[in-house]
Write an enzyme that holds these catalytic residues in place. Structure first.
Site, PDB file in Angstrom:
ATOM      1  N   GLU A 131       0.409  -1.708   0.160  1.00 41.41           N
ATOM      2  CA  GLU A 131      -0.339  -0.054   0.166  1.00 41.41           C
ATOM      3  C   GLU A 131       0.907   1.478   0.337  1.00 41.41           C
ATOM      4  OE1 GLU A 131      -3.353  -0.136   1.954  1.00 41.41           O
ATOM      5  OE2 GLU A 131      -3.024   1.604   3.430  1.00 41.41           O
ATOM      6  N   TYR A 172      -6.744   7.379  -0.210  1.00 44.45           N
ATOM      7  CA  TYR A 172      -7.784   8.313  -0.682  1.00 44.45           C
ATOM      8  C   TYR A 172      -7.770   9.366   0.102  1.00 44.45           C
ATOM      9  CZ  TYR A 172     -11.956  10.588  -3.318  1.00 44.45           C
ATOM     10  OH  TYR A 172     -12.453  11.376  -4.237  1.00 44.45           O
ATOM     11  N   GLY A 187     -14.093   6.498   5.034  1.00 48.63           N
ATOM     12  CA  GLY A 187     -13.482   7.233   5.039  1.00 48.63           C
ATOM     13  C   GLY A 187     -13.871   8.045   6.315  1.00 48.63           C
TER      14      GLY A 187
END
Ligand code: FAD
Length: 300
Positions: A24, A56, A115
């Site tokens: 990642e 993101y 998120g």
């Protein structure tokens, strides 16, 4: 970066074919950090990862940078890049436009996330509350994306106190997705217990353990991430790390040893692959993969 043919490969198919190895990255903010990421990709590419992923920024703060890195990796590398995508604060039209763009540019893997809401408690607006709503939207898109979701072996920080509801929401979300990737953790039993709880709810989709080598970041950075994610750093590990906190090389050595041991136990327990948090650096990952005997020369 050099040019290589786009090979659209879906993570669900990679997982069905056998154990995966993935790394990642995050979108850099400065020119120097960008060079660091390019160097890491260059040095890690020879390990032939099954895929890599790019985070993101919540609320879309890195939308274009994440998109550009993911598209570039898919265009130039022989392995696919998965785009992380958070839905909090976004409208359905914004997300659909981004999915259209990804599909048109050969990106076929999405990690669908909620998120985090704004730290000041303000209303982020947008059309979404939970990640499962994003999973449904991505599934309905004609791009035929392979969809992953986040899992928290030690429970999501906002679920503390309600284990049963956390697992029910996770099982429901994961049942609509292809696979999950976990937040980082240091106790294999937390991971195995989560798998048992999901199985008891009828969900047996693959869950890739996310492994954070402790010395890949500074100790203060690791502690900050652990506090935010609800990951426990065991007291004996923390004491070892604190004893060498100012010596990045000694920190890295301990981190490689601890992460290698964790990975080995996860693989022995039947994990479907390993997802290593590279933090845009290669050294710890190279050493761990080598110690595990997962370098390409050791694989067939
Ligand atoms: P959800 O699945 O929506 O869960 C959030 C909380 O809501 C949980 O407590 C859950 O139990 C609860 N919940 C879910 N459904 C319901 C329901 N129907 N009713 C009531 N409660 C419900 N963040 C970023 O900003 N960018 C990234 O790139 C990023 N990458 C990540 C990668 C991984 C592998 C992981 C594990 C996390 C990542 N995160 C990232 C962090 C993530 O966005 C946060 O943990 C976020 O707070 C929750 O996301 P989620 O997708 O797990 O949310």
């Amino acid at each position: 970066m050099t040019s290589a043919p786009t090979r659209a490969r879906r993570i669900r198919d990679l997982l069905a074919a056998g154990r995966t190895l993935s790394f990642e990255f995050f979108p850099p903010r400065t020119d120097e950090a960008e060079r660091q990421l390019e160097k890491a990709i260059h040095e890690l590419a020879p390990l032939r990862p099954s895929f890599v992923s790019v985070t993101y920024g919540a609320g879309g703060s890195t939308r274009d940078r994440t998109r550009d890195i993911v598209v570039e990796i898919c265009r130039t590398q022989p392995f696919p890049a998965m785009a992380h995508l958070t839905c909090t604060g976004h409208t359905r039209d914004e997300i659909t436009a981004l999915l259209d763009d990804y599909a048109a540019n050969g990106v076929c893997n999405i990690l669908a996330l909620a998120g985090d809401p704004p730290a000041d408690g303000s209303d982020p607006g947008g059309d979404f509350t939970y990640a499962i709503e994003l999973v449904e939207l991505v599934r309905a898109h004609p791009g035929d994306f392979s969809v992953g979701v986040a899992a928290h072996p030690e429970l999501h920080p906002r679920s503390r106190g309600d284990r049963e509801a956390d697992r029910r929401h996770l099982a429901e979300k994961l049942s609509l997705a292809d696979f999950a990737i976990t937040q980082f953790f240091y106790d294999v039993d937390d991971y195995l217990r989560m798998l048992d709880e999901l199985a008891a709810l009828g969900c047996e989709k693959p869950v890739l353990p996310g492994v954070m080598p402790p010395g890949a970041a500074s100790l203060s950075g690791l502690k900050r991430m652990a506090a935010m994610n609800g990951s426990v750093i065991p007291a004996d590990l923390l004491a070892r790390l604190e004893a060498v906190a100012d010596d990045q090389s000694a920190l890295r050595d301990i981190g490689v040893e601890v992460a290698t041991d964790l990975c080995r136990r996860l693989l022995d327990a039947g994990a479907p692959g390993l997802h290593l948090y590279a933090l845009n650096r290669s050294e710890s990952v190279l050493r761990i993969v080598d110690a595990l005997g997962l370098a390409p020369a050791d694989r067939t």
